[in-house]
Enzyme design. Sequence first.
Site, PDB file in Angstrom:
ATOM      1  N   GLU A   1      22.863  50.067  95.355  1.00  0.00           N
ATOM      2  CA  GLU A   1      22.583  50.463  96.741  1.00  0.00           C
ATOM      3  C   GLU A   1      23.546  51.565  97.162  1.00  0.00           C
ATOM      4  O   GLU A   1      24.554  51.819  96.486  1.00  0.00           O
ATOM      5  CB  GLU A   1      22.702  49.248  97.672  1.00  0.00           C
ATOM      6  CG  GLU A   1      21.578  48.253  97.459  1.00  0.00           C
ATOM      7  CD  GLU A   1      21.573  47.062  98.405  1.00  0.00           C
ATOM      8  OE1 GLU A   1      20.519  46.477  98.580  1.00  0.00           O
ATOM      9  OE2 GLU A   1      22.646  46.731  98.952  1.00  0.00           O
TER      10      GLU A   1
ATOM     11  N   HIS B   1      20.285  47.618 112.422  1.00  0.00           N
ATOM     12  CA  HIS B   1      20.222  46.687 111.288  1.00  0.00           C
ATOM     13  C   HIS B   1      21.371  45.683 111.273  1.00  0.00           C
ATOM     14  O   HIS B   1      21.172  44.518 110.923  1.00  0.00           O
ATOM     15  CB  HIS B   1      20.250  47.502 109.999  1.00  0.00           C
ATOM     16  CG  HIS B   1      20.159  46.694 108.750  1.00  0.00           C
ATOM     17  ND1 HIS B   1      19.076  45.901 108.454  1.00  0.00           N
ATOM     18  CD2 HIS B   1      21.018  46.549 107.710  1.00  0.00           C
ATOM     19  CE1 HIS B   1      19.267  45.312 107.282  1.00  0.00           C
ATOM     20  NE2 HIS B   1      20.447  45.668 106.816  1.00  0.00           N
TER      21      HIS B   1
ATOM     22  N   ARG C   1      29.389  49.232 107.555  1.00  0.00           N
ATOM     23  CA  ARG C   1      29.361  48.229 106.486  1.00  0.00           C
ATOM     24  C   ARG C   1      28.756  48.801 105.204  1.00  0.00           C
ATOM     25  O   ARG C   1      27.694  49.423 105.231  1.00  0.00           O
ATOM     26  CB  ARG C   1      28.510  47.044 106.938  1.00  0.00           C
ATOM     27  CG  ARG C   1      28.321  45.991 105.875  1.00  0.00           C
ATOM     28  CD  ARG C   1      27.481  44.868 106.417  1.00  0.00           C
ATOM     29  NE  ARG C   1      26.137  45.303 106.702  1.00  0.00           N
ATOM     30  CZ  ARG C   1      25.088  45.082 105.915  1.00  0.00           C
ATOM     31  NH1 ARG C   1      25.218  44.421 104.776  1.00  0.00           N
ATOM     32  NH2 ARG C   1      23.890  45.501 106.261  1.00  0.00           N
TER      33      ARG C   1
HETATM   34  P1  FAD Z   1      22.446  34.397 110.640  1.00  0.00           P
HETATM   35  O1  FAD Z   1      21.938  34.175 109.282  1.00  0.00           O
HETATM   36  O2  FAD Z   1      21.798  35.455 111.451  1.00  0.00           O
HETATM   37  O3  FAD Z   1      22.325  33.011 111.386  1.00  0.00           O
HETATM   38  C1  FAD Z   1      22.598  32.898 112.755  1.00  0.00           C
HETATM   39  C2  FAD Z   1      22.412  31.458 113.149  1.00  0.00           C
HETATM   40  O4  FAD Z   1      22.936  31.252 114.459  1.00  0.00           O
HETATM   41  C3  FAD Z   1      20.966  31.013 113.207  1.00  0.00           C
HETATM   42  O5  FAD Z   1      20.866  29.716 112.679  1.00  0.00           O
HETATM   43  C4  FAD Z   1      20.667  30.986 114.704  1.00  0.00           C
HETATM   44  O6  FAD Z   1      19.681  30.048 115.060  1.00  0.00           O
HETATM   45  C5  FAD Z   1      22.011  30.538 115.234  1.00  0.00           C
HETATM   46  N1  FAD Z   1      22.247  30.875 116.649  1.00  0.00           N
HETATM   47  C6  FAD Z   1      22.337  32.095 117.219  1.00  0.00           C
HETATM   48  N2  FAD Z   1      22.539  31.985 118.539  1.00  0.00           N
HETATM   49  C7  FAD Z   1      22.578  30.660 118.811  1.00  0.00           C
HETATM   50  C8  FAD Z   1      22.726  29.892 119.981  1.00  0.00           C
HETATM   51  N3  FAD Z   1      22.872  30.462 121.195  1.00  0.00           N
HETATM   52  N4  FAD Z   1      22.694  28.544 119.881  1.00  0.00           N
HETATM   53  C9  FAD Z   1      22.523  27.935 118.688  1.00  0.00           C
HETATM   54  N5  FAD Z   1      22.380  28.602 117.539  1.00  0.00           N
HETATM   55  C10 FAD Z   1      22.402  29.948 117.600  1.00  0.00           C
HETATM   56  N6  FAD Z   1      23.196  41.532 104.012  1.00  0.00           N
HETATM   57  C11 FAD Z   1      23.536  41.557 102.709  1.00  0.00           C
HETATM   58  O7  FAD Z   1      24.699  41.321 102.363  1.00  0.00           O
HETATM   59  N7  FAD Z   1      22.584  41.830 101.762  1.00  0.00           N
HETATM   60  C12 FAD Z   1      21.289  42.095 102.078  1.00  0.00           C
HETATM   61  O8  FAD Z   1      20.473  42.318 101.201  1.00  0.00           O
HETATM   62  C13 FAD Z   1      20.926  42.098 103.447  1.00  0.00           C
HETATM   63  N8  FAD Z   1      19.642  42.381 103.820  1.00  0.00           N
HETATM   64  C14 FAD Z   1      19.304  42.270 105.145  1.00  0.00           C
HETATM   65  C15 FAD Z   1      17.963  42.466 105.519  1.00  0.00           C
HETATM   66  C16 FAD Z   1      17.584  42.303 106.839  1.00  0.00           C
HETATM   67  C17 FAD Z   1      16.139  42.519 107.230  1.00  0.00           C
HETATM   68  C18 FAD Z   1      18.552  41.961 107.817  1.00  0.00           C
HETATM   69  C19 FAD Z   1      18.163  41.791 109.256  1.00  0.00           C
HETATM   70  C20 FAD Z   1      19.874  41.785 107.445  1.00  0.00           C
HETATM   71  C21 FAD Z   1      20.265  41.940 106.119  1.00  0.00           C
HETATM   72  N9  FAD Z   1      21.582  41.743 105.722  1.00  0.00           N
HETATM   73  C22 FAD Z   1      21.916  41.782 104.401  1.00  0.00           C
HETATM   74  C23 FAD Z   1      22.579  41.262 106.685  1.00  0.00           C
HETATM   75  C24 FAD Z   1      22.748  39.742 106.516  1.00  0.00           C
HETATM   76  O9  FAD Z   1      21.487  39.160 106.298  1.00  0.00           O
HETATM   77  C25 FAD Z   1      23.393  39.114 107.731  1.00  0.00           C
HETATM   78  O10 FAD Z   1      24.531  39.828 108.110  1.00  0.00           O
HETATM   79  C26 FAD Z   1      23.790  37.677 107.448  1.00  0.00           C
HETATM   80  O11 FAD Z   1      22.706  36.956 106.925  1.00  0.00           O
HETATM   81  C27 FAD Z   1      24.296  37.009 108.708  1.00  0.00           C
HETATM   82  O12 FAD Z   1      24.489  35.650 108.446  1.00  0.00           O
HETATM   83  P2  FAD Z   1      25.125  34.719 109.563  1.00  0.00           P
HETATM   84  O13 FAD Z   1      25.290  33.387 108.944  1.00  0.00           O
HETATM   85  O14 FAD Z   1      26.299  35.390 110.153  1.00  0.00           O
HETATM   86  O15 FAD Z   1      24.012  34.675 110.707  1.00  0.00           O
HETATM   87  C1  SIN Z   2      18.842  46.208 102.073  1.00  0.00           C
HETATM   88  O1  SIN Z   2      18.299  45.483 101.241  1.00  0.00           O
HETATM   89  O2  SIN Z   2      18.663  47.419 102.158  1.00  0.00           O
HETATM   90  C2  SIN Z   2      19.764  45.576 103.035  1.00  0.00           C
HETATM   91  C3  SIN Z   2      21.058  45.365 102.386  1.00  0.00           C
HETATM   92  C4  SIN Z   2      22.100  45.115 103.417  1.00  0.00           C
HETATM   93  O3  SIN Z   2      21.827  45.181 104.604  1.00  0.00           O
HETATM   94  O4  SIN Z   2      23.238  44.855 103.014  1.00  0.00           O
END
Ligand code: FAD
Ligand code: SIN
Length: 526
Positions: free
Chosen positions: A112, A344, A379
């Site tokens: 990437e 994103h 990032r």
């Molecule tokens: P999340 O997985 O977003 O979970 C948040 C949690 O908090 C959920 O359970 C939600 O219900 C809960 N929550 C929120 N507000 C409240 C509230 N008020 N009360 C109760 N619960 C609440 N990163 C990578 O490293 N590699 C990738 O390939 C990648 N691809 C991505 C593709 C997409 C389309 C997107 C959007 C992001 C991508 N990212 C990627 C970024 C990565 O997915 C996220 O940064 C990461 O998953 C965040 O995880 P988290 O546990 O912090 O939060």
């Molecule tokens: C992607 O697959 O392009 C997302 C990867 C990331 O957000 O880290």
Amino acid sequence: MSSTSDVLIVGSGAAGLTAALTLADRFRVTVLAKGALNEGSTAWAQGGIAAVLEPGDTFANHVEDTMVAGAGLNDRDVVEFVIGGAPAAIERLVRLGVPFETDGNALHLTREGGHSHRRIVHVADATGWAVQEALQRAAEAHPNITLLPDRVAIDLATSRHEERYSGAGTVWGVYAVERTLGHVELHTARATIMATGGAGRTYLFSTAPRGATGDGIAMAWRGGCRIANMEMMQFHPTCLYDLDVKNFLITEAVRGEGGRLVNPRTGHRFMPDIDPRAELAPRDVVARAIDAEIKRDGLDYVHLDISHMPAAFVRGHFPNIHEKLLGLGIDMTRQPIPVVPAQHYTCGGIVVDRDGRTDLPGLYAAGECTESGLHGANRLASNSLLECFVFGEACATDIAARWDTLPPVPAIRPWDESRVTDSDEEVVIKQNWTEIRRFMWNYVGIVRTTKRLQRAASRIRLLQEEVADYYGHFRVTPDLIELRNLIQTAELIVRSALQRHESRGLHYVLDWPGTLPDAVDTVLVP
Ligand code: FAD
Ligand code: SIN
């Protein structure tokens, strides 16, 4: 159902569930999610998880790539800590049953933008789904973990809510609305971990799921935590352009495996003119280049073209994207894909130390809702899931180490609804929600000016007054909670953007085009 446990975790994504699984052999853990357990960004991740596994690659290379992408705003110690933790994190996921792609006996690594080596372990083009499933399966099977979906946390329960009021600022849990009945519950614990994900939905166009409304960041701010670097909003260069399907990501791995960006009017491949790394330059560079191309030629989108690669290769690497696009009438093995940049990832957030501790006693945070020092001003791709695993575990380890010093939960007052009524003006919520997201997109987007930031700030002031008035009079609902957090997060983004008098990483302001010699965090103190 209110609850009392040893540790409360708000969020059931990669950060929250990693923390829960690390704690559960010793402690009773409750995990809240505001909808279904798999509705966070984790399940949507496509590309994968960055780790140094290729022969010839080194931790030092990965650290350097992360610092370069982050435009020097990163904390080197934290970068080394997280990157050093990657192989162990991947190994744990393998043990939990995540079926990463292999290449002979080794894991298959894709590439990437911003990475000088092949480094991304993945499960085809739907890595997040496999990770979420594995973590959830393990959490559901653990007798010490209680998973409570459909709980929307409203605010922290702190010393101010003790039956004997105290200003000590200790966090004892959260108040949350139970979605089906609309009751407000109290969930308490000796330690609380905020793992609520990002704030992508502050913008009109975002790849993030509907619930990414910055709830944890806003709750922590109201509770008294510092919030940093909120101006560093990452825009992914390649979101599908489709008037009906507004937030489908086309993974960066498509460019990693040879995809080219082309101006659809001229047929010109424009990235080599802008950066020697061409399509694999860091995201801020590629997103700005696409934005400039679109604005200069009045385009709706640019083309991402991988049709020069063998069809079987494209289908094999990107089965889910291929199928999704076919359903929309685009065959990516033969045609270019129309793409636009979209919000994103939220690089800034709640300030945490290396153990995931926030400024408030009893409150930890991990994952996308935090500013840990890893990402800096931008990032590096696929470093964020990694941050969730490493910091989810770090919070858990610190809680376990300090357990005997954490005081037991005192009596906390229940939620007071005696002075509010049911809303008769739901239209206010919908109207304000749309308005915020539109002006944030237009005024606080990829390329900024001070004047536009000030315009956004004055609109935010008006909306904050309106929302505060509404919140003071009407019973809380999930939509109202999200709106209140959305406007709070927008205010933190704009305030931070106005404070940074330079262009660095994701923050690009026409009035301040230069980069200052010293990289300094934008830290907001409540
Ligand atoms: P999340 O997985 O977003 O979970 C948040 C949690 O908090 C959920 O359970 C939600 O219900 C809960 N929550 C929120 N507000 C409240 C509230 N008020 N009360 C109760 N619960 C609440 N990163 C990578 O490293 N590699 C990738 O390939 C990648 N691809 C991505 C593709 C997409 C389309 C997107 C959007 C992001 C991508 N990212 C990627 C970024 C990565 O997915 C996220 O940064 C990461 O998953 C965040 O995880 P988290 O546990 O912090 O939060
Ligand atoms: C992607 O697959 O392009 C997302 C990867 C990331 O957000 O880290």
